[in-house]
Design a protein around this motif. Structure first.
Motif, mmCIF file in Angstrom:
data_model
loop_
_atom_site.group_PDB
_atom_site.id
_atom_site.type_symbol
_atom_site.label_atom_id
_atom_site.label_comp_id
_atom_site.label_asym_id
_atom_site.label_seq_id
_atom_site.Cartn_x
_atom_site.Cartn_y
_atom_site.Cartn_z
ATOM 1 N N HIS A 210 3.649 0.744 -3.469
ATOM 2 C CA HIS A 210 3.195 0.377 -4.811
ATOM 3 C C HIS A 210 3.586 1.428 -5.858
ATOM 4 N N ARG B 143 0.841 -1.201 0.000
ATOM 5 C CA ARG B 143 0.000 0.000 0.000
ATOM 6 C C ARG B 143 0.879 1.255 0.000
ATOM 7 N N SER C 63 -3.893 -10.713 -0.226
ATOM 8 C CA SER C 63 -4.535 -9.380 -0.215
ATOM 9 C C SER C 63 -3.894 -8.467 -1.265
ATOM 10 N N TRP C 64 -2.592 -8.627 -1.484
ATOM 11 C CA TRP C 64 -1.929 -7.838 -2.539
ATOM 12 C C TRP C 64 -2.482 -8.224 -3.917
ATOM 13 N N ARG D 2 -5.421 -9.206 -4.526
ATOM 14 C CA ARG D 2 -6.759 -8.590 -4.670
ATOM 15 C C ARG D 2 -6.638 -7.091 -4.943
ATOM 16 N N GLU D 3 -5.734 -6.428 -4.206
ATOM 17 C CA GLU D 3 -5.653 -4.958 -4.309
ATOM 18 C C GLU D 3 -4.804 -4.486 -5.483
ATOM 19 N N PHE D 4 -3.744 -5.221 -5.786
ATOM 20 C CA PHE D 4 -2.787 -4.712 -6.790
ATOM 21 C C PHE D 4 -2.578 -5.696 -7.942
#
Ligand SMILES: C[S@@+](CC[C@H](N)C(=O)[O-])C[C@H]1O[C@@H](n2cnc3c(N)ncnc32)[C@H](O)[C@@H]1O
Length: 338
Positions: A285, A282, A310-311, A313-315
């Motif tokens: 990035h 977060r 989670s990375w 999913r987010e990135f």
């Protein structure tokens, strides 16, 4: 029902019973003779009937005596058989008791053996253990074999990165020649990355974020001892709150950082809180170069697995290759990078 058993049911059981039965039969015979004399008047016929009756009584008595003998013999045999069965039963019970005792003894022996084996497991290395440790030794030999190491090097493994993942990092520096290497959590890894930069990619620089003053000083001393100051910098990075991100290394420590080509995520320590490494992406990035590679250590731990998920999913999508190393590690690149 056998003949003998049938005979047993009709035969009087006591001596008196048998005497009474004899008397009744005798009376019947005498009555039959008297009746014959009355009806036919011949004394000879009456005597003949009496004689036949007497004969019948004698035959019946003989049969009874015979039958009694046979029954007595059978009773003796049955008794003997019963006694034999009883003795066999006792022998079986004795044998069962003996077997039960043997079984209990065997179970105790098995338990003792199991306790012994598990005790030994803690002290004796198995073949798999030896192979596992040998892999680390060989990786360490490969590391030391590539460089001229003029001063002592702190121990690898444990808190520090293991030789196998460090070797992968050195290989990446040699293959990709990254300009900026950012490391989360300093230590012996800072040393090997700086050694690789000096030998394989002299334009590279390692920046190591360190939340602990004690370990920052140790790593600095290590870098100094090996004359690697031009290739590595340890930055004081106390953990602080980032809005909407979580707790992570201080903003100050990231001054001038951009275009990170290689990011090694090996901190903050898990003792600082759950999913301690998740904020890394977060925060960083937008500071990664377009073809950056990210190496997440300790992928055998659930927290690091959840962090990488989670990375994704987010990135994501991020291409993930797993390194078969002691603590597990993943190499992540952007999908366009391949
Ligand atoms: C996993 S360690 C980082 C290790 C580093 N990348 C290396 O390979 O040496 C993460 C952090 O734990 C802390 N640390 C290092 N060694 C430690 C030790 N022996 N006991 C407690 N904390 C330690 C330091 O603050 C370090 O940045």
């Amino acid at each position: 029902m056998t003949k003998m058993q049938r005979l047993r049911t009709v035969m009087p059981r006591t001596r008196t019973g048998r005497a009474i039965a004899g008397l009744i039969i005798g009376a019947i015979v005498v009555a039959a003779s008297a009746l014959a004399y009355e009806l036919f008047g011949g004394i000879a016929l009456a005597v003949a009937i009496g004689a036949i009756g007497a004969l019948l009584v004698i035959v019946a008595a003989r049969v009874e005596v015979q039958a009694r003998r046979v029954l007595a013999k059978q009773d003796v045999q049955t008794l003997k058989q019963l006694r034999r069965i009883q003795q066999d039963g006792q022998a079986v019970q004795h044998e069962l008791g003996r077997l039960r005792a043997t079984l209990v003894e065997s179970e105790l022996a098995v338990l003792e053996a199991q306790a012994g084996v598990s005790e030994m497991r803690g002290t004796v290395a198995t073949k798999a253990d030896l192979q596992f440790h040998y892999a680390q030794v060989q990786a360490a030999i490969n590391l030391f074999g590539q460089f001229e190491v003029g001063a002592s090097v702190p121990q690898m493994r444990g808190w520090a990165a293991s030789p196998d993942v460090l070797l992968r990092l050195v290989d990446l520096v040699r293959a990709r020649q990254p300009r900026l290497i950012l490391e989360c959590g300093s230590g012996v890894s800072t040393f090997w990355l700086a050694m690789a930069a000096r030998k394989y990619s002299p334009g590279s620089k390692v920046i190591a974020l360190e939340s602990s003053e004690k370990y920052a000083l140790r790593t600095e001393a290590l870098i100094e001892a090996h004359g690697l100051g031009a290739f590595a910098e340890v930055r004081r990075a106390p953990l602080e709150e980032w809005d909407g991100v979580g707790t992570w290394y201080s903003r100050d420590a990231l001054r001038g950082v951009s275009d990170i080509d290689l990011l090694f995520v090996d901190g903050p320590p898990e003792s600082t809180g759950p999913l301690a490494r998740r904020p890394a992406m977060r925060v960083l990035h937008d500071l990664l170069s377009s073809d950056a590679v990210i190496i997440m250590d300790d992928m055998k731990r659930p927290d690091e697995q959840a962090t990488v998920a989670s990375w994704q999913r987010e990135f994501g999508p991020l291409i993930e290759s797993e390194f078969d190393v002691e603590k597990g590690a993943s190499l992540l690149t952007r999908a366009s990078e391949g």
